[in-house]
Write a protein that holds these residues in place. Structure first.
Motif, short mmCIF file in Angstrom:
data_model
loop_
_atom_site.label_atom_id
_atom_site.label_comp_id
_atom_site.label_asym_id
_atom_site.label_seq_id
_atom_site.Cartn_x
_atom_site.Cartn_y
_atom_site.Cartn_z
N UNK A 112 0.84 -1.20 0.00
CA UNK A 112 0.00 0.00 0.00
C UNK A 112 0.87 1.25 0.00
N UNK A 113 1.90 1.27 0.87
CA UNK A 113 2.80 2.41 0.88
C UNK A 113 3.52 2.61 -0.43
N UNK A 114 3.95 1.50 -1.04
CA UNK A 114 4.70 1.58 -2.29
C UNK A 114 3.85 2.12 -3.43
N UNK A 115 2.58 1.75 -3.46
CA UNK A 115 1.70 2.16 -4.56
C UNK A 115 0.99 3.48 -4.31
N UNK A 116 0.53 3.69 -3.09
CA UNK A 116 -0.31 4.86 -2.80
C UNK A 116 0.42 6.17 -3.06
N UNK A 117 1.71 6.22 -2.77
CA UNK A 117 2.44 7.47 -2.91
C UNK A 117 3.20 7.58 -4.22
N UNK A 118 3.03 6.63 -5.12
CA UNK A 118 3.79 6.67 -6.37
C UNK A 118 3.44 7.90 -7.21
N UNK A 119 2.18 8.35 -7.12
CA UNK A 119 1.75 9.48 -7.94
C UNK A 119 2.24 10.82 -7.42
N UNK A 120 2.61 10.90 -6.14
CA UNK A 120 2.94 12.20 -5.54
C UNK A 120 4.15 12.87 -6.17
N UNK A 121 5.32 12.21 -6.22
CA UNK A 121 6.46 12.90 -6.84
C UNK A 121 6.25 13.17 -8.32
N UNK A 122 5.54 12.29 -9.01
CA UNK A 122 5.27 12.53 -10.43
C UNK A 122 4.37 13.75 -10.61
N UNK A 123 3.32 13.85 -9.79
CA UNK A 123 2.46 15.02 -9.86
C UNK A 123 3.18 16.29 -9.44
N UNK A 124 4.03 16.19 -8.41
CA UNK A 124 4.80 17.35 -7.98
C UNK A 124 5.77 17.80 -9.07
N UNK A 125 6.37 16.83 -9.76
CA UNK A 125 7.28 17.18 -10.86
C UNK A 125 6.52 17.87 -11.98
N UNK A 126 5.29 17.43 -12.25
CA UNK A 126 4.48 18.08 -13.28
C UNK A 126 4.22 19.54 -12.93
N UNK A 127 3.96 19.81 -11.65
CA UNK A 127 3.77 21.20 -11.21
C UNK A 127 5.09 21.96 -11.25
N UNK A 128 6.19 21.29 -10.86
CA UNK A 128 7.50 21.93 -10.90
C UNK A 128 7.91 22.29 -12.32
N UNK A 129 7.33 21.62 -13.32
CA UNK A 129 7.61 21.95 -14.72
C UNK A 129 6.97 23.28 -15.13
N UNK A 130 6.05 23.80 -14.31
CA UNK A 130 5.42 25.08 -14.61
C UNK A 130 6.38 26.23 -14.34
N UNK A 131 6.10 27.42 -14.87
CA UNK A 131 6.93 28.59 -14.54
C UNK A 131 6.92 28.86 -13.04
N UNK A 132 8.02 29.36 -12.47
CA UNK A 132 8.10 29.59 -11.02
C UNK A 132 6.97 30.43 -10.45
N UNK A 133 6.49 31.43 -11.19
CA UNK A 133 5.44 32.31 -10.66
C UNK A 133 4.11 31.60 -10.47
N UNK A 134 3.93 30.44 -11.08
CA UNK A 134 2.68 29.69 -10.93
C UNK A 134 2.75 28.60 -9.87
N UNK A 135 3.94 28.30 -9.38
CA UNK A 135 4.11 27.09 -8.58
C UNK A 135 3.42 27.15 -7.23
N UNK A 136 3.56 28.28 -6.51
CA UNK A 136 2.96 28.33 -5.18
C UNK A 136 1.45 28.18 -5.27
N UNK A 137 0.82 28.88 -6.23
CA UNK A 137 -0.63 28.75 -6.39
C UNK A 137 -1.00 27.33 -6.79
N UNK A 138 -0.23 26.74 -7.69
CA UNK A 138 -0.56 25.40 -8.17
C UNK A 138 -0.44 24.37 -7.06
N UNK A 139 0.67 24.42 -6.32
CA UNK A 139 0.80 23.49 -5.19
C UNK A 139 -0.28 23.75 -4.15
N UNK A 140 -0.66 25.02 -3.99
CA UNK A 140 -1.73 25.34 -3.04
C UNK A 140 -3.07 24.73 -3.46
#
Length: 417
Positions: A112-140
């Motif tokens: 469960x731990x191995x699968x449940x959190x697999x999407x988190x870093x991938x989703x965070x990386x997708x947001x990190x691919x955005x311009x810096x000025x959008x990141x805080x709002x997007x993560x929020x």
């Protein structure tokens, strides 16, 4: 005559809203982990310490999940990694709910731990691919959607748990499938093309990055402090005579406060120094969870949840954007995976440390340790402030972060060059 216009807040792309939908759906149906200690102690008959160890096994799987998710996000893409995580969660959560022997429970918990959190870093990386000025709002937005789902989950699951815990596992599995469908239909791939992203090895870069290592270790300690409360709070409230529905209602306050207050927090904190916000927030979490260990009434528990929730909001507003600002462009997925692994390490260490301390030293000792940890985290994060400001400025201006070790008063050494 010059007309001064108010700065326009950049609109967030559809990607962010699609990711927010996955966070909401997966969290609204994912109450199993919040009620896992009660399920294991009340339905499976395990001792509190053994139940805490099983919850820690979920954290063990989660550590591997964050690192693997970050690596896969950079190699096979953010979208495919999220799909694998949600579909894998479906299988793992059903296996955990069906397990009736301790070895099977242990194995399913790790899965469960191995699968449940697999999407988190991938989703965070997708947001990190955005311009810096959008990141805080997007993560929020992602954090807000997650906690809206959390509020739904805790209230409904608290009511369902009074009639048995089996239904929670099936709801969790269906929610994971629904989240996978959203990714499949609505989430585009954001990974930069390979020709524009020179291949870098994570480990050689990471071992030389003392700021990243220090930030990760500090957040491991923070998440250990924060996440132990999800193992000790239900035990403390049960000892005081409160049932699962009351525990669910108190815990739902956490999500309600986040849903109501987090958008305002993004506006208030978005322009603040990240290190200061993180430091004060850690101090508040230490005070809140420490108070929750010694109060007895529902009102007192609700007040303690309110305090540590406000601290949690401050961490959430700055966490993703801060680590995204540290990460080299070619290692965003893996750096975000390492950062997210701090959460999973805390999910492993927190239940173990919290339940052992509670059972062997008692509630007052748990409260004192939490408060002291919050103070130490405040001091540590403040000490990292100058180096963090220097690195962030270097990344934003696409300059090498040279001489950051000699920064004074939070000012980059190259500011006058």
């Amino acid at each position: 005559m010059t007309i001064h216009r108010a700065p326009v807040r950049p609109d967030l792309p559809n990607l962010v809203w699609a990711l927010a939908a996955t966070h909401f759906v997966s969290r609204a149906g994912g109450a199993v982990q919040s009620f896992l200690v009660l399920y294991l102690t009340q339905e499976q008959g395990l001792s509190p310490t053994t139940a805490g160890a099983v919850v820690a096994a979920v954290g063990v799987g989660g550590i591997g999940s964050q690192v693997l998710g970050g690596w896969l996000g950079d190699r096979i893409g953010r979208r495919h990694t999220m799909l694998a995580g949600f579909l894998g969660t479906t299988v793992a959560i059903v296996a955990l709910g069906s397990a009736d022997t301790l070895p099977a429970i242990w194995a399913a918990a790790v899965a469960v731990g191995l699968m449940t959190d697999l999407f988190r870093p991938a989703g965070s990386a997708a947001v990190a691919d955005l311009p810096p000025r959008q990141r805080i709002r997007a993560f929020g937005v992602l954090f807000w959607a997650t906690n809206l789902g959390f509020s739904v989950a805790t209230v409904t699951a608290g009511a369902l748990a009074q009639h048995g815990y089996g239904m929670l596992f099936w709801i969790n599995a269906v929610a994971a499938v629904a989240a996978a469908l959203i990714v499949w239909r609505r989430v585009p791939e954001t990974r930069p093309p390979a020709r524009r992203q020179p291949r870098q090895a994570l480990l050689p870069t990471l071992v030389r990055d003392r700021l990243m290592i220090a930030m990760v270790l500090l957040h491991v300690a923070y998440f250990t402090l924060f996440l132990q409360t999800f193992a000790t709070l239900p035990l403390v409230m049960t000892a005081d005579g409160h049932g699962p529905a009351t525990y669910g209602a108190v815990l739902a306050l956490n999500g309600i406060v986040i849903v109501a207050g987090q958008p305002l927090a993004v506006r208030l904190l978005g322009g603040r120094d990240p290190s200061t916000v993180l430091a004060v927030s850690m101090l508040m979490v230490g005070a809140g969870v420490g108070a929750g260990a010694v109060v007895h009434g529902v009102a007192g528990q609700a007040a303690s949840v309110l305090v540590w929730t406000l601290g949690q909001i401050g961490i959430a507003v700055m966490f993703g954007a801060t680590f995204a600002g540290i990460a080299p462009a070619g290692l965003r997925g893996r750096y975000m995976g390492v950062a997210s692994a701090a959460w999973s390490a805390g999910a492993m260490l927190g239940p173990l440390a919290g339940t052992v301390l509670l059972n062997h030293a008692g509630r007052p000792a748990l409260a004192v340790v939490c408060a002291i940890t919050g103070i130490a985290l405040f001091a540590g994060q403040q000490a990292l402030g100058p180096a963090l400001r220097c690195r962030t400025a270097a990344q934003e201006h696409r300059r090498p972060p040279v001489h950051c070790a000699s920064v004074r008063a939070g000012r980059p050494a190259y500011a006058n060059s």
